[in-house]
Design a protein around this motif. Structure first.
Motif, PDB file in Angstrom:
ATOM      1  N   ASP A  18       0.811  -1.217   0.000  1.00 54.32           N
ATOM      2  CA  ASP A  18       0.000   0.000   0.000  1.00 54.32           C
ATOM      3  C   ASP A  18       0.849   1.273   0.000  1.00 54.32           C
ATOM      4  O   ASP A  18       1.785   1.415   0.786  1.00 54.32           O
ATOM      5  N   SER A  19       0.463   2.217  -0.869  1.00 51.15           N
ATOM      6  CA  SER A  19       1.126   3.521  -0.852  1.00 51.15           C
ATOM      7  C   SER A  19       0.455   4.464   0.136  1.00 51.15           C
ATOM      8  O   SER A  19       1.040   5.461   0.541  1.00 51.15           O
ATOM      9  N   GLY A  20      -0.796   4.159   0.537  1.00 52.54           N
ATOM     10  CA  GLY A  20      -1.455   4.946   1.561  1.00 52.54           C
ATOM     11  C   GLY A  20      -0.817   4.739   2.919  1.00 52.54           C
ATOM     12  O   GLY A  20      -0.046   3.796   3.138  1.00 52.54           O
ATOM     13  N   PHE A  21      -1.146   5.616   3.846  1.00 50.62           N
ATOM     14  CA  PHE A  21      -0.540   5.557   5.180  1.00 50.62           C
ATOM     15  C   PHE A  21      -0.892   4.278   5.913  1.00 50.62           C
ATOM     16  O   PHE A  21      -0.031   3.609   6.493  1.00 50.62           O
ATOM     17  N   ALA A  22      -2.160   3.909   5.915  1.00 50.23           N
ATOM     18  CA  ALA A  22      -2.636   2.791   6.733  1.00 50.23           C
ATOM     19  C   ALA A  22      -2.593   1.486   5.950  1.00 50.23           C
ATOM     20  O   ALA A  22      -2.765   1.453   4.733  1.00 50.23           O
ATOM     21  N   MET A  23      -2.356   0.388   6.670  1.00 48.92           N
ATOM     22  CA  MET A  23      -2.376  -0.935   6.058  1.00 48.92           C
ATOM     23  C   MET A  23      -3.815  -1.342   5.762  1.00 48.92           C
ATOM     24  O   MET A  23      -4.649  -1.376   6.662  1.00 48.92           O
ATOM     25  N   THR A  24      -4.087  -1.648   4.497  1.00 50.29           N
ATOM     26  CA  THR A  24      -5.418  -2.117   4.107  1.00 50.29           C
ATOM     27  C   THR A  24      -5.277  -3.427   3.338  1.00 50.29           C
ATOM     28  O   THR A  24      -5.369  -4.501   3.925  1.00 50.29           O
ATOM     29  N   SER A  25      -4.991  -3.351   2.032  1.00 48.23           N
ATOM     30  CA  SER A  25      -4.861  -4.588   1.256  1.00 48.23           C
ATOM     31  C   SER A  25      -3.638  -5.389   1.679  1.00 48.23           C
ATOM     32  O   SER A  25      -3.621  -6.620   1.541  1.00 48.23           O
TER      33      SER A  25
END
Length: 377
Positions: free
Chosen positions: A162-169
């Motif tokens: 993930d490039s976003g801050f929070a872990m999702t996928s």
């Protein structure tokens, strides 16, 4: 708030990474390397084996979700212990004479505690094997264990880094792969879970309505594997809103023992209902109790089947009746991620980077790893 996608600078990367999860899970079901199975089976066959599930932050909560399910499935001693605990007090958690499979989770594998934990295990434990789940082939943890006889590194699909801050996928892909390799999950299960997650994604307008209420407190409750889900849900909300909302997690039974004091008119309680008929009774009791105190809309309930009429409405995720709670946690996580994202946007935050001044970082910084002193004779 409109139903249009947020701008990239606000949360575009995060919403794309949440939305890609059903497709990622299908990819994992198709591509998990069967050559890993003999290594896993050989290690797990040892009757005195201890399995440690470890990671930091959200990666640690993967272990909390999977732990009980793996213990039942493998018939072995399985424990979820964060790397942050092991690094701080290694001799409290690592047993020199107990054969140990160290299962490490890390989105990038660059958190200082990730590599330090495996090094401490190598130093302290006589017989140790490593199974590393990570999303970044260039990360320190994956590189350190590549090619080692007693290690296997399992890389997630590239887009899950993930490039976003929070872990999702990244989080759900590592959890699913772990349950496929070590647990009861099958490829068919992964496809069913992907369909359930798509159903959750279709509920975005309803989730946005929950976020639009701009509650200042969120309480997440779940039992067994769903307790780890509750903990991860609370962290996701706290991270993406940059601490603007107060979050709390507990089990339905534990919540009554003092923490229930946190409930007020500005609280949304999210209850994850177990698929186990016995455990489910306790979930239903706390739903009824909170709704009687604060009103029906004060509780959002996720369940694999409708609640009895006397307990009020629920968000029903179909097709999962009878699934193990560790598997059900996967589509429930998608709900928690969307709720955190939309709540963050309601509070004017930028979920892709909630801390633009760098107070909290995507990969933890500022941690010094100290050499472990030798034991005295």
């Amino acid at each position: 708030m409109t139903d249009s996608l947020p701008a990239q600078k606000d949360g575009g990367a995060t919403i794309l990474e949440i939305g890609q999860q059903p497709d990622v899970w299908r990819e994992i079901a198709r591509s998990t390397d069967p050559a890993l199975k003999p290594f896993v089976d050989d290690v797990v066959a040892r009757p005195d084996l201890r399995v440690i599930l470890t990671g930091a932050g959200s990666s640690a909560f993967i272990g909390e979700i999977a732990c009980a399910t793996l213990r039942r499935h493998l018939g072995r001693r399985v424990e979820a212990i964060p790397t942050t605990d092991i690094v701080a007090t290694p001799r409290d958690f690592l047993e020199p004479h107990t054969p140990t499979l160290m299962v490490s989770f890390g989105r990038s594998g660059n958190s200082p505690e990730s590599l330090a934990t495996t090094e401490l295990a190598d130093e302290i434990v006589d017989d140790v094997w490593h199974l590393v789940f990570t999303c970044d082939p260039s990360g320190a943890l994956g590189k350190a264990h590549a090619g080692r006889d007693r290690s296997r590194v399992v890389f997630m699909p590239e887009r899950t880094n993930d490039s976003g801050f929070a872990m999702t996928s990244s989080l759900t892909s590592m959890l699913l792969t772990c349950l496929l390799l070590l647990g009861p999950a099958t490829a068919d299960d992964a496809y069913t879970l992907a369909a359930a997650a798509e159903h959750v994604a279709d509920l975005q307008p309803d989730i946005k309505s929950l976020a639009h209420a701009k509650k200042q407190r969120f309480v997440y409750l779940g039992s067994g594997p769903l307790a780890g889900l509750a903990r991860e849900s609370a962290l996701k909300m706290l991270e993406l809103t940059a601490g603007d909302v107060v979050t709390y997690f507990d089990s339905p039974l534990g919540f009554r023992h003092g923490p229930k004091s946190a409930l007020d008119a500005d609280t949304l309680a999210v209850v994850y209902v177990s698929t186990d008929p016995y455990t489910r009774r306790y979930d239903l009791d706390i739903i009824t109790e909170i709704r009687a105190q604060l009103g029906q809309d004060a509780v959002a309930v996720l369940s694999t089947e409708p609640l009895p009429e006397s307990h009020g409405p629920a968000i029903v995720v179909p097709g999962l009746k009878g699934f193990d709670d560790a598997l059900v946690a996967l589509p429930y996580l998608v709900f928690a991620q969307y709720l955190a994202l939309f709540t963050a946007l309601e509070h004017g935050k930028t979920p892709d980077n909630p801390f633009p001044s760098g107070e909290v970082n995507r990969v933890v910084q500022g941690v010094t790893i100290y050499p472990m002193p030798q034991e005295r004779d």
